[in-house]
Every structure is written in C-alpha cells, then in structure tokens.
Design an enzyme around this catalytic site. Structure first.
Site, PDB file in Angstrom:
ATOM      1  N   SER A   1       0.833  -1.197   0.000  1.00 36.19           N
ATOM      2  CA  SER A   1       0.000   0.000   0.000  1.00 36.19           C
ATOM      3  C   SER A   1       0.870   1.249   0.000  1.00 36.19           C
ATOM      4  CB  SER A   1      -0.905   0.016   1.230  1.00 36.19           C
ATOM      5  OG  SER A   1      -1.564   1.261   1.340  1.00 36.19           O
TER       6      SER A   1
ATOM      7  N   GLN B   1      -0.228   4.164   0.517  1.00 33.47           N
ATOM      8  CA  GLN B   1      -0.661   5.023   1.617  1.00 33.47           C
ATOM      9  C   GLN B   1       0.084   4.680   2.902  1.00 33.47           C
ATOM     10  OE1 GLN B   1      -2.617   3.537  -0.590  1.00 33.47           O
ATOM     11  NE2 GLN B   1      -4.445   4.730  -1.067  1.00 33.47           N
TER      12      GLN B   1
ATOM     13  N   ASP C   1      -6.114   0.532  -8.978  1.00 31.77           N
ATOM     14  CA  ASP C   1      -7.413   1.206  -8.893  1.00 31.77           C
ATOM     15  C   ASP C   1      -8.155   1.215 -10.226  1.00 31.77           C
ATOM     16  OD1 ASP C   1      -7.212   1.787  -6.202  1.00 31.77           O
ATOM     17  OD2 ASP C   1      -6.218   3.708  -6.550  1.00 31.77           O
TER      18      ASP C   1
ATOM     19  N   LYS D   1     -10.962  -4.252  -1.306  1.00 33.18           N
ATOM     20  CA  LYS D   1     -11.173  -2.816  -1.479  1.00 33.18           C
ATOM     21  C   LYS D   1     -12.527  -2.439  -0.859  1.00 33.18           C
ATOM     22  CE  LYS D   1      -7.379  -1.786  -3.759  1.00 33.18           C
ATOM     23  NZ  LYS D   1      -6.401  -0.775  -3.308  1.00 33.18           N
TER      24      LYS D   1
ATOM     25  N   ARG E   1     -13.945  -6.284  -5.558  1.00 33.20           N
ATOM     26  CA  ARG E   1     -14.095  -5.741  -6.915  1.00 33.20           C
ATOM     27  C   ARG E   1     -14.035  -6.812  -7.997  1.00 33.20           C
ATOM     28  NH1 ARG E   1     -10.763  -0.005  -6.030  1.00 33.20           N
ATOM     29  NH2 ARG E   1     -12.534   1.035  -5.036  1.00 33.20           N
TER      30      ARG E   1
ATOM     31  N   ARG F   1     -15.793   3.004  -7.557  1.00 39.87           N
ATOM     32  CA  ARG F   1     -15.151   2.639  -8.819  1.00 39.87           C
ATOM     33  C   ARG F   1     -15.980   1.604  -9.595  1.00 39.87           C
ATOM     34  NH1 ARG F   1     -10.715   5.608  -8.695  1.00 39.87           N
ATOM     35  NH2 ARG F   1      -9.584   5.833  -6.732  1.00 39.87           N
TER      36      ARG F   1
END
Length: 263
Positions: free
Chosen positions: A1, A3, A149, A176, A180, A222
């Site tokens: 990640s 982040q 993403d 996520k 997804r 998304r």
C-alpha cells in the site's frame, strides 16, 4: 500500500535516525517527490526507500495534477465507442501510476500524450484518446502496483475488446471498498459478458455487444463508475442500484459524463 508507505515516510521525517521502507513492488511515489519538492532528501534504491529524520522543509506553492484513476473512466469511454475523441487535460502521468495507459495501448487504443511537462516534480500531460478496435490480452501481476485502482474500468475495456482478456495477480481487489473481482464479474455478466472469476483475477470474453440491464455497485465508487461507462456502450443502458457512492472520489462524475458527447 502506497498510503502505508507514505505514512511511514512522513513519520520518519519526525523520527530520530533513518527510516527504511522495503516494498515487494515499487508503488506510487508521490510522497517521495513531494518531500523533495519541499526541500527534503529521500533515498530510493530499487524497492527500498529511506528518509532521515530531523530534516528542515520549506513551504511552497504546489499545483496538484488531475488524478489518472479518475481520468481512466473517460479514457476507456473514448476508447470503446467508435468515432469518439476525448481529451482529458492536466492529468498526472507519473510512471508509477500510468499502467492504465500502457494496458490500453497494448489493447490497441489510440492514445497520445500532449503538452507534457513537469510540475512540482510530477509529470503531467493532456491525454487524448480516440475510439479504436481493441483486442484482448494477458495482464499479469507485474502491472498490479501501477494499475490497482483501474482494474474495474479496464474490465469494461476488456468486455468491449475482441477476444479474451485474462487478469491475474490482483487478489488485493477482493479487499477494497467491495470485492471488486466479484462485483465486476457479476455486473458484466448482467450485461451479457462471459466472465470467469478466479481467486486472484478474472478472464473476460469480449467483443460481443453489451445488453442493457440492472447492476449492483455494492457501494463501491469505482464499480459504479465503471458500470456507468459500460452502460454507454450497451444496448439500452444500465440501471445502477446505488450510484451515490460515486461522490466518495468523483462528485461531479455524472454531471461531467452528461456534458460530453460520445458518438
């Protein structure tokens, strides 16, 4: 990640000594570039990033480029509708984030980067895409860090492309805002696309006209935007059960989508 990496590096600026982060794959490097932009020093050696504490940083004016993850929806919209041309201006095209452009090009998309420049250490461009015949391809785990993403909207591109697209090495997508992989597989199947779901990816048989239908976003911004773009290329459009979640990252998405004209 990326982040988590960024949080550790920023904390390292306040720590005694040197903080070192080692990554399994090189992730987006916006924080490293921004630290340098504010006068700091960051050492990057392959997949290892280190920062010394106690540095003095200096304020400055910063221009933040447009987010390629948001731009990707309109790029795919332009790519899958024959005769269309879309230009998205002031998009960040950082090489740690531009996997969607590489994959679309490999599929045969007509993409050009115009007015390229560097702003606060970040590469920026206007991205033009024209409708073209797309072909399916293999998308391996080496693309995951640069493209994580964008896989929901790339699944839509794969549904429009001729032949088979196989995506692997993206198990992270299951954790996520929604699962997804499952959400996009279900949504595309509702539009008549043959999708084989696997633990770490999916295989999509593309090239057939999409039919209209009702789909679920599972509260994932998304997924909702990706299925909305699929609706543009479908016969009859789509009805999304919860589109309000789009406001999490792109509040003006539907307003902007309504303004452009794709033929």
């Amino acid at each position: 990640s990326a982040q988590v990496k960024s949080a550790i590096l920023l904390a390292g600026l306040q720590a005694d000594g040197v903080t070192v982060v080692e990554e399994p794959q090189a992730s987006r490097d916006h924080t490293e570039l921004m630290i340098k932009g504010f006068g700091g020093t960051v050492q990057v050696n392959g997949r290892t990033v280190s920062v010394a504490g106690g540095q003095t940083l200096f304020g400055r004016n910063v221009h933040i480029p447009g987010d390629i993850s948001s731009a990707a929806f309109f790029l795919v919209a332009g790519a899958i509708i024959t005769g269309s041309e879309v230009i998205v201006r002031n998009v960040g095209v950082n090489p740690t984030r531009d996997g969607v452009i590489e994959i679309l090009r490999r599929m045969g998309a007509d993409i050009a980067l115009m007015n390229t420049r560097v702003e606060t250490g970040e590469p920026v461009a206007d991205v033009r895409i024209r409708g073209a015949r797309l072909m399916g391809l293999q998308i391996g785990p080496e693309m995951a860090a640069r493209t994580i993403d964008e896989y929901p909207i790339l699944a839509v591109a794969a549904a429009a492309a001729e032949g088979r697209t196989a995506v692997s090495g993206v198990k992270e997508l299951r954790y996520k805002e929604s699962d997804r992989i499952a959400a996009m597989a279900e949504g595309l199947r509702a539009l008549g696309v043959a999708v084989e779901e696997r633990e770490d990816g999916m295989t999509i048989e593309g090239g057939k006209p999409l039919r209209g239908g009702s789909v679920k976003s599972y509260g994932d911004h998304r997924v909702a935007m990706a299925l909305a773009i699929a609706g543009l290329a479908s016969e009859g459009g789509v009805a999304i059960d919860d589109a309000s979640c789009v406001a999490i990252s792109f509040p003006s998405f539907f307003e902007l989508l309504d303004k452009i004209r794709l033929h």
